[in-house]
Design a protein around this motif. Structure first.
Motif, mmCIF file in Angstrom:
data_model
loop_
_atom_site.group_PDB
_atom_site.id
_atom_site.type_symbol
_atom_site.label_atom_id
_atom_site.label_comp_id
_atom_site.label_asym_id
_atom_site.label_seq_id
_atom_site.Cartn_x
_atom_site.Cartn_y
_atom_site.Cartn_z
ATOM 1 N N VAL A 31 0.864 -1.174 0.000
ATOM 2 C CA VAL A 31 0.000 0.000 0.000
ATOM 3 C C VAL A 31 0.907 1.234 0.000
ATOM 4 C CG1 VAL A 31 -1.801 1.232 1.273
ATOM 5 C CG2 VAL A 31 -1.762 -1.273 1.271
ATOM 6 N N TYR A 32 0.555 2.229 -0.794
ATOM 7 C CA TYR A 32 1.347 3.449 -0.893
ATOM 8 C C TYR A 32 0.415 4.650 -1.016
ATOM 9 C CZ TYR A 32 0.079 4.411 -5.657
ATOM 10 O OH TYR A 32 -0.640 4.738 -6.771
ATOM 11 N N TYR A 46 5.734 -0.689 10.332
ATOM 12 C CA TYR A 46 6.970 -1.391 9.999
ATOM 13 C C TYR A 46 6.961 -1.809 8.534
ATOM 14 C CZ TYR A 46 10.620 -4.921 10.055
ATOM 15 O OH TYR A 46 11.732 -5.655 9.767
ATOM 16 N N SER A 47 5.789 -2.192 8.029
ATOM 17 C CA SER A 47 5.650 -2.637 6.649
ATOM 18 C C SER A 47 4.223 -2.401 6.182
ATOM 19 C CB SER A 47 5.979 -4.127 6.537
ATOM 20 O OG SER A 47 5.682 -4.615 5.254
ATOM 21 N N THR A 48 4.066 -2.100 4.901
ATOM 22 C CA THR A 48 2.731 -1.995 4.305
ATOM 23 C C THR A 48 2.547 -3.094 3.265
ATOM 24 O OG1 THR A 48 3.398 -0.462 2.550
ATOM 25 C CG2 THR A 48 2.706 0.513 4.658
ATOM 26 N N PHE A 64 -9.134 -5.982 -0.633
ATOM 27 C CA PHE A 64 -9.698 -4.821 0.046
ATOM 28 C C PHE A 64 -9.593 -4.964 1.566
ATOM 29 C CE2 PHE A 64 -13.222 -2.520 2.012
ATOM 30 C CZ PHE A 64 -12.872 -1.227 1.648
ATOM 31 N N GLU A 65 -9.863 -6.145 2.070
ATOM 32 C CA GLU A 65 -9.764 -6.386 3.518
ATOM 33 C C GLU A 65 -8.334 -6.156 4.013
ATOM 34 O OE1 GLU A 65 -10.239 -10.178 6.446
ATOM 35 O OE2 GLU A 65 -11.809 -9.907 4.945
ATOM 36 N N GLU A 66 -7.365 -6.674 3.274
ATOM 37 C CA GLU A 66 -5.948 -6.489 3.652
ATOM 38 C C GLU A 66 -5.556 -5.011 3.613
ATOM 39 O OE1 GLU A 66 -3.572 -8.718 4.606
ATOM 40 O OE2 GLU A 66 -4.970 -10.382 4.579
ATOM 41 N N ILE A 67 -5.945 -4.329 2.544
ATOM 42 C CA ILE A 67 -5.622 -2.907 2.391
ATOM 43 C C ILE A 67 -6.279 -2.099 3.503
ATOM 44 C CG2 ILE A 67 -6.012 -0.890 0.907
ATOM 45 C CD1 ILE A 67 -5.748 -2.913 -1.494
ATOM 46 N N ASN A 82 2.563 6.533 17.411
ATOM 47 C CA ASN A 82 3.348 5.302 17.451
ATOM 48 C C ASN A 82 4.041 5.073 16.114
ATOM 49 O OD1 ASN A 82 2.464 4.711 20.050
ATOM 50 N ND2 ASN A 82 0.649 3.673 19.297
ATOM 51 N N TYR A 83 5.263 4.580 16.169
ATOM 52 C CA TYR A 83 6.015 4.302 14.945
ATOM 53 C C TYR A 83 6.604 2.895 15.014
ATOM 54 C CZ TYR A 83 5.400 9.208 14.143
ATOM 55 O OH TYR A 83 4.812 10.430 13.943
ATOM 56 N N GLY A 84 6.786 2.277 13.863
ATOM 57 C CA GLY A 84 7.324 0.925 13.809
ATOM 58 C C GLY A 84 6.303 -0.118 14.196
ATOM 59 N N VAL A 85 5.036 0.169 13.969
ATOM 60 C CA VAL A 85 3.951 -0.734 14.349
ATOM 61 C C VAL A 85 3.885 -1.895 13.367
ATOM 62 C CG1 VAL A 85 1.452 -0.938 14.666
ATOM 63 C CG2 VAL A 85 2.647 1.126 15.431
ATOM 64 N N ASN A 86 3.786 -3.113 13.881
ATOM 65 C CA ASN A 86 3.609 -4.283 13.030
ATOM 66 C C ASN A 86 2.132 -4.436 12.670
ATOM 67 O OD1 ASN A 86 6.242 -5.395 12.786
ATOM 68 N ND2 ASN A 86 6.123 -6.032 14.916
ATOM 69 N N VAL A 87 1.906 -4.800 11.428
ATOM 70 C CA VAL A 87 0.525 -4.997 10.961
ATOM 71 C C VAL A 87 0.192 -6.460 11.068
ATOM 72 C CG1 VAL A 87 -1.069 -4.741 9.031
ATOM 73 C CG2 VAL A 87 0.716 -3.059 9.396
#
Length: 87
Positions: A31-32, A46-48, A64-67, A82-87
């Motif tokens: 996602v961007y 941490y990652s998209t 769509f659910e993942e996004i 918060n920064y560096g959050v894991n999804v």
């Protein structure tokens, strides 16, 4: 490469995600956003990435659910500082 699926785009726009998009990487998609504020939200994570090689390996609804999960997690992390959050 940007993934341009009309059904997915329509779902994202209806959910208020018109400033976000989906790009294909090597073995994953991510996602961007070109919008500075939306990009700042995504930078809290941490990652998209969505680890799926090809768009046709999941249904549009699953994409769509993942996004949605990534964007909503990013919005919450950004609001809470918060920064560096894991999804």
């Amino acid at each position: 490469m940007q993934i341009k699926n009309p059904k997915l785009r329509k779902m994202m726009d209806a959910a208020g995600y018109e400033k976000f998009g989906l790009w294909r990487g090597e073995g994953y998609c991510y996602v961007y956003s070109d919008d500075p504020e939306c990009n700042a939200m995504l930078n809290c994570l941490y990652s998209t990435s969505i680890y799926c090689c090809y768009f046709n390996q999941m249904s549009v609804e699953d994409w769509f659910e993942e996004i949605s999960h990534i964007i909503e997690t990013a919005k919450t992390a950004y609001a809470e500082g918060n920064y560096g959050v894991n999804v």
